[in-house]
Design a protein around this motif. Structure first.
Motif, PDB file in Angstrom:
ATOM      1  N   VAL A   1      41.252 -54.756  32.987  1.00 57.28           N
ATOM      2  CA  VAL A   1      42.597 -54.077  32.741  1.00 57.28           C
ATOM      3  C   VAL A   1      42.301 -52.692  32.505  1.00 57.28           C
ATOM      4  CG1 VAL A   1      44.598 -54.366  31.666  1.00 57.28           C
ATOM      5  CG2 VAL A   1      43.487 -56.442  32.162  1.00 57.28           C
ATOM      6  N   ARG A   2      42.748 -52.010  33.014  1.00 59.86           N
ATOM      7  CA  ARG A   2      42.494 -50.560  32.730  1.00 59.86           C
ATOM      8  C   ARG A   2      43.495 -50.176  31.630  1.00 59.86           C
ATOM      9  NH1 ARG A   2      40.918 -46.318  36.590  1.00 59.86           N
ATOM     10  NH2 ARG A   2      42.135 -45.213  35.750  1.00 59.86           N
ATOM     11  N   HIS A   3      42.754 -49.423  30.727  1.00 59.65           N
ATOM     12  CA  HIS A   3      43.461 -48.989  29.445  1.00 59.65           C
ATOM     13  C   HIS A   3      42.770 -47.676  28.798  1.00 59.65           C
ATOM     14  CE1 HIS A   3      40.060 -51.385  28.177  1.00 59.65           C
ATOM     15  NE2 HIS A   3      40.188 -50.780  26.847  1.00 59.65           N
ATOM     16  N   SER A   4      43.424 -46.878  27.995  1.00 55.93           N
ATOM     17  CA  SER A   4      42.892 -46.188  27.141  1.00 55.93           C
ATOM     18  C   SER A   4      42.705 -46.431  25.613  1.00 55.93           C
ATOM     19  CB  SER A   4      43.739 -44.706  27.205  1.00 55.93           C
ATOM     20  OG  SER A   4      44.978 -44.853  26.755  1.00 55.93           O
ATOM     21  N   THR A   5      41.851 -45.802  24.934  1.00 57.77           N
ATOM     22  CA  THR A   5      41.795 -46.312  23.414  1.00 57.77           C
ATOM     23  C   THR A   5      41.811 -45.105  22.454  1.00 57.77           C
ATOM     24  OG1 THR A   5      39.309 -45.859  23.629  1.00 57.77           O
ATOM     25  CG2 THR A   5      39.767 -48.319  24.010  1.00 57.77           C
ATOM     26  N   VAL A   6      42.363 -45.434  21.333  1.00 57.10           N
ATOM     27  CA  VAL A   6      42.491 -44.414  20.163  1.00 57.10           C
ATOM     28  C   VAL A   6      41.817 -45.061  19.120  1.00 57.10           C
ATOM     29  CG1 VAL A   6      43.943 -43.373  18.634  1.00 57.10           C
ATOM     30  CG2 VAL A   6      44.883 -43.885  20.922  1.00 57.10           C
ATOM     31  N   TRP A   7      40.605 -44.101  18.481  1.00 53.07           N
ATOM     32  CA  TRP A   7      39.650 -44.303  17.454  1.00 53.07           C
ATOM     33  C   TRP A   7      40.680 -44.164  16.089  1.00 53.07           C
ATOM     34  CZ3 TRP A   7      37.850 -41.991  13.299  1.00 53.07           C
ATOM     35  CH2 TRP A   7      36.760 -42.272  12.724  1.00 53.07           C
ATOM     36  N   VAL A   8      40.539 -45.255  15.252  1.00 58.40           N
ATOM     37  CA  VAL A   8      41.504 -45.218  14.127  1.00 58.40           C
ATOM     38  C   VAL A   8      40.708 -45.601  13.162  1.00 58.40           C
ATOM     39  CG1 VAL A   8      43.372 -46.482  12.721  1.00 58.40           C
ATOM     40  CG2 VAL A   8      43.796 -46.044  15.196  1.00 58.40           C
ATOM     41  N   ASP A   9      40.484 -44.402  11.919  1.00 62.01           N
ATOM     42  CA  ASP A   9      39.594 -44.802  10.898  1.00 62.01           C
ATOM     43  C   ASP A   9      39.935 -45.518  10.098  1.00 62.01           C
ATOM     44  OD1 ASP A   9      37.613 -44.305   9.071  1.00 62.01           O
ATOM     45  OD2 ASP A   9      37.905 -42.219   8.857  1.00 62.01           O
ATOM     46  N   ILE A  10      39.294 -46.740   9.898  1.00 61.79           N
ATOM     47  CA  ILE A  10      39.734 -48.002   9.323  1.00 61.79           C
ATOM     48  C   ILE A  10      39.123 -47.848   7.768  1.00 61.79           C
ATOM     49  CG2 ILE A  10      40.169 -49.755  10.861  1.00 61.79           C
ATOM     50  CD1 ILE A  10      37.452 -51.148  10.271  1.00 61.79           C
ATOM     51  N   TRP A  11      38.629 -46.939   7.501  1.00 59.60           N
ATOM     52  CA  TRP A  11      37.670 -46.528   6.066  1.00 59.60           C
ATOM     53  C   TRP A  11      38.320 -45.427   5.373  1.00 59.60           C
ATOM     54  CZ3 TRP A  11      35.005 -50.637   5.280  1.00 59.60           C
ATOM     55  CH2 TRP A  11      34.396 -51.227   6.451  1.00 59.60           C
ATOM     56  N   ALA A  12      39.248 -44.986   6.077  1.00 64.83           N
ATOM     57  CA  ALA A  12      40.097 -43.462   5.403  1.00 64.83           C
ATOM     58  C   ALA A  12      41.434 -44.274   4.867  1.00 64.83           C
ATOM     59  CB  ALA A  12      40.289 -42.515   6.430  1.00 64.83           C
ATOM     60  N   SER A  13      42.147 -43.609   4.107  1.00 64.82           N
ATOM     61  CA  SER A  13      43.199 -44.424   3.462  1.00 64.82           C
ATOM     62  C   SER A  13      44.368 -44.589   4.703  1.00 64.82           C
ATOM     63  CB  SER A  13      43.947 -43.292   2.520  1.00 64.82           C
ATOM     64  OG  SER A  13      44.511 -42.078   3.102  1.00 64.82           O
ATOM     65  N   PRO A  14      45.137 -45.383   4.702  1.00 64.32           N
ATOM     66  CA  PRO A  14      46.057 -46.030   5.577  1.00 64.32           C
ATOM     67  C   PRO A  14      47.139 -44.412   6.234  1.00 64.32           C
ATOM     68  CG  PRO A  14      45.721 -47.666   4.194  1.00 64.32           C
ATOM     69  CD  PRO A  14      45.158 -46.557   3.634  1.00 64.32           C
ATOM     70  N   GLU A  15      47.387 -43.997   5.184  1.00 67.90           N
ATOM     71  CA  GLU A  15      48.421 -42.777   5.205  1.00 67.90           C
ATOM     72  C   GLU A  15      47.669 -41.624   6.197  1.00 67.90           C
ATOM     73  OE1 GLU A  15      48.255 -44.909   2.055  1.00 67.90           O
ATOM     74  OE2 GLU A  15      47.636 -42.874   1.625  1.00 67.90           O
ATOM     75  N   SER A  16      46.383 -41.705   6.343  1.00 69.85           N
ATOM     76  CA  SER A  16      45.864 -40.595   7.078  1.00 69.85           C
ATOM     77  C   SER A  16      45.594 -40.925   8.496  1.00 69.85           C
ATOM     78  CB  SER A  16      44.410 -40.159   6.640  1.00 69.85           C
ATOM     79  OG  SER A  16      43.460 -41.198   6.779  1.00 69.85           O
TER      80      SER A  16
END
Ligand SMILES: N[C@@H](CCC(=O)N[C@@H](CS)C(=O)NCC(=O)O)C(=O)O
Length: 204
Positions: free
Chosen positions: A27-42
């Protein structure tokens, strides 16, 4: 054409479950890298709006957000008729495997992996022993569920295999050993043409 965006991070086994399912299903899709080690607000503003706990994975399908890895896997299987979603029996099998994974092996392994990372700091006395004891029971159930088939869904992997892969891919990082049965399944999973390392699923 359906527009899919998967938010995740290579250290998240929960996100890897979904990335693997999309890869296996083609299934074609794009991804977004989310920093799970940074504070959620960032984290990205659109991500914070769509993910109520600011957690990955988040899959956005045509603008609608889907959260909780197991629920996302079920959505993929039923919407695209793949990975067990093709038949009522495959869907039932998928649901059963997902519930088992979330309650058992997918509960203790992330904790054991985290305990290794922080060298046990912050874990109450006896917690690691208790989690390890649960993992040992899970090893037996793993063999019962797999039976004589190559994958949990039979000759081909399904959403249950994706869910169980999420954290069993990191047994040594969790400080536990694979059983012989697990080794065989892990080897077959790694050999799948759609399999990728976590960093390839979620490039920064
Ligand atoms: N039950 C959730 C668990 C998701 C989860 O724990 N995500 C973690 C990474 S593995 C996360 O986003 N942590 C970041 C945070 O809590 O700030 C699922 O199955 O999707």
């Amino acid at each position: 054409m359906t527009d899919l965006v998967l938010y995740g991070h290579p250290d998240s086994g929960h996100a890897c479950k979904v990335a693997l399912a999309l890869s296996l299903a083609g299934v074609r899709h794009s991804t977004v890298w989310v920093d799970i080690w940074a504070s959620p607000e960032s984290r990205p503003a659109d991500f914070l709006v769509a993910s109520p706990f600011a957690e990955v994975p988040l899959l956005v399908i045509d603008g609608t957000p889907y959260v909780q890895s197991g629920a996302i896997l079920l959505e993929i299987a039923t919407r695209f008729g793949c990975l067990g979603g093709e038949t009522p029996e495959g869907q039932r099998r998928g649901r059963e495997l997902l519930m088992w994974e979330a309650n058992r092996i997918g509960m203790c392994l992330p904790q054991l992996k985290e305990a290794q990372r922080v060298k046990g700091q912050g874990f109450p006395q006896g917690a690691i022993e208790w989690l390890t004891m649960r993992y040992q029971a899970d090893c037996q159930r793993f063999a019962t569920l797999l039976g004589d088939e190559p994958f949990f869904h039979g000759p081909k992997p399904g959403i249950g295999d994706c869910a169980i892969w999420g954290y069993t891919q990191w047994l040594s990082e969790a400080g536990v050993a694979a059983t012989h049965v697990m080794e065989g399944w892990l080897h077959r999973m790694r050999a799948l043409p759609a399999m990728r390392p976590p960093q390839t699923f979620f490039p920064e």
